[in-house]
Design an enzyme around this catalytic site. Structure first.
Site, PDB file in Angstrom:
ATOM      1  N   TRP A  21       0.806  -1.217   0.000  1.00  0.00           N
ATOM      2  CA  TRP A  21       0.000   0.000   0.000  1.00  0.00           C
ATOM      3  C   TRP A  21       0.844   1.275   0.000  1.00  0.00           C
ATOM      4  O   TRP A  21       0.776   2.087  -0.922  1.00  0.00           O
ATOM      5  CB  TRP A  21      -0.933  -0.031   1.207  1.00  0.00           C
ATOM      6  N   TYR A  54      -3.218   2.198  -5.417  1.00  0.00           N
ATOM      7  CA  TYR A  54      -1.967   2.383  -4.684  1.00  0.00           C
ATOM      8  C   TYR A  54      -0.896   2.997  -5.590  1.00  0.00           C
ATOM      9  O   TYR A  54      -0.609   2.471  -6.667  1.00  0.00           O
ATOM     10  CB  TYR A  54      -1.443   1.063  -4.116  1.00  0.00           C
ATOM     11  N   GLN A 177     -11.684  -7.167   4.313  1.00  0.00           N
ATOM     12  CA  GLN A 177     -10.352  -6.636   4.617  1.00  0.00           C
ATOM     13  C   GLN A 177     -10.494  -5.339   5.420  1.00  0.00           C
ATOM     14  O   GLN A 177     -10.589  -4.251   4.868  1.00  0.00           O
ATOM     15  CB  GLN A 177      -9.549  -6.383   3.346  1.00  0.00           C
ATOM     16  N   SER A 206      -2.958  -3.176   8.589  1.00  0.00           N
ATOM     17  CA  SER A 206      -2.415  -2.374   9.683  1.00  0.00           C
ATOM     18  C   SER A 206      -2.432  -3.098  11.027  1.00  0.00           C
ATOM     19  O   SER A 206      -2.823  -2.522  12.041  1.00  0.00           O
ATOM     20  CB  SER A 206      -3.159  -1.043   9.801  1.00  0.00           C
ATOM     21  N   PRO A 207      -1.970  -4.355  11.089  1.00  0.00           N
ATOM     22  CA  PRO A 207      -1.941  -5.059  12.377  1.00  0.00           C
ATOM     23  C   PRO A 207      -0.953  -4.440  13.364  1.00  0.00           C
ATOM     24  O   PRO A 207      -1.060  -4.672  14.575  1.00  0.00           O
ATOM     25  CB  PRO A 207      -1.522  -6.482  11.991  1.00  0.00           C
ATOM     26  N   GLY A 285       3.474  -4.768   5.523  1.00  0.00           N
ATOM     27  CA  GLY A 285       4.214  -4.076   4.479  1.00  0.00           C
ATOM     28  C   GLY A 285       5.649  -3.911   4.934  1.00  0.00           C
ATOM     29  O   GLY A 285       5.973  -4.177   6.090  1.00  0.00           O
ATOM     30  N   ASN A 295       8.750  -9.729  10.841  1.00  0.00           N
ATOM     31  CA  ASN A 295       7.304  -9.874  11.016  1.00  0.00           C
ATOM     32  C   ASN A 295       6.818 -11.299  10.848  1.00  0.00           C
ATOM     33  O   ASN A 295       5.873 -11.730  11.535  1.00  0.00           O
ATOM     34  CB  ASN A 295       6.565  -8.962  10.036  1.00  0.00           C
TER      35      ASN A 295
END
Length: 333
Positions: A21, A54, A177, A206-207, A285, A295
């Site tokens: 994104w 995006y 989502q 956006s976790p 991301g 991550n």
């Protein structure tokens, strides 16, 4: 890497998916973007999420080039449609015209014959829902799209779409989502219960709360140079809701919890969203390959009830739970 079914569908997705994104085509150079995609592949990530809007369509093109040569049947490629991709009145929304033109552009940029999941990026108040769902269903019949999903739709909007699909014999929505993190839990009271009943899985964005849950933003101090909070191209606007001393101080209280588990703060944040059984995948991301490598270590991590209680105790006063925060742009005047 571990894998989960996307809702009640037969499609398996990696627990960690890679999204581009705010990075590809804007924040980072293409070589760095390709290195991040390669890091994702090396770590066993098979699910890649993007959207036509995006970086003004550039992100899809970068991802397409980065994945070129990778066997298509080993990947799940997701993209979205809704936001403006041109200046004309028909270059936005979920009309038959815009969806049809957008999927063709996305397939061309992604260098693929089909996408595994095509998502309505927001709810369109201007277009009859029947028109949108019929167009999506046609794309499934044509083999250009395998599954249909939505992004940031309310429970009521999802329920109405399911009702129409069942009445008309269209393919049903299999995914949602939404934004979801320890700090942003607006889907828990309405969207998740509906999704559990109807066989819809969450692919959450956006976790790490735009990076706030890494703990790098400290109360009373300026954001680190080069961080998302200093990105005037778009990142700073999204993270602004979390950039106050009360939130940042509470987030610091998570550090000993992560340390006790031998996890980084980012790993703890991603692992937390994956404890929700309705979550199929958490989108991460990256602007550097090492962020990907860090991550993905959240995949397969199990947090016991005591850890979940400690997390809630630390941040409960700053958690956003209002389901009304899930909202699409209003009808145009």
């Amino acid at each position: 890497m571990e894998f989960r079914h996307l809702g009640r569908s037969g499609l398996m997705v990696s627990e960690i998916s890679y999204g581009n994104w705010l990075t590809h085509g804007s924040q980072v150079e293409e070589d760095a973007a390709k290195q991040c995609v390669q890091a994702a592949l090396d770590e066993g990530i098979t699910t890649f999420d993007t959207a036509d809007v995006y970086a003004g369509t550039k992100a899809e093109a970068v991802l397409g080039r980065a994945l070129k040569g990778i066997p298509r049947d080993s990947l799940e490629i997701f993209t979205k449609v809704y936001w403006p991709t041109g200046k004309g009145p028909n270059n936005r929304g979920l009309s038959r015209k815009h969806i049809t033109e957008s999927i063709h552009g996305s397939l061309r940029r992604l260098q693929t014959d089909y996408v595994d999941l095509y998502q309505a990026h927001r709810f369109d108040h201007e277009t009859p829902l029947e028109e949108t769902l019929k167009t999506f269903d046609d794309l499934v019949r044509q083999g250009k799209v395998l599954y249909i999903g939505v992004s940031e739709w309310t429970a009521g909007q999802i329920a109405e779409a399911l009702k129409i699909a069942d009445e008309m014999g269209f393919d049903r929505i299999v995914s949602s989502q939404p934004q979801y993190s320890m700090l942003w839990r607006v889907i828990e009271s309405e969207v998740v219960p509906l999704s559990e009943r109807e066989g819809i899985g969450q692919i959450v964005w956006s976790p790490i709360a735009q990076g706030v849950l890494t703990g790098k933003y400290l109360p009373g101090q300026a954001p680190p140079e080069g961080s998302r909070a200093t990105d005037s191209a778009g990142g700073s606007g999204m993270i602004a809701r979390f950039m106050n001393d009360d939130v940042l101080a509470r987030v610091q209280e998570l550090k000993p919890i992560a340390a006790d588990l031998g996890l980084s703060m980012a790993q703890l944040a991603v692992a937390w969203v994956l404890q929700n059984p309705n979550v199929a995948s958490a989108i991460v991301g990256a602007s550097r390959p090492e962020q990907v490598h860090d991550n993905v270590k959240a995949a397969g991590v199990k947090l016991d009830s005591e850890v979940m209680r400690r997390i809630d105790e630390a941040i409960a006063p700053i958690v956003e739970r209002d389901p009304a925060k899930t909202a699409s742009p209003p009808r145009r005047p």
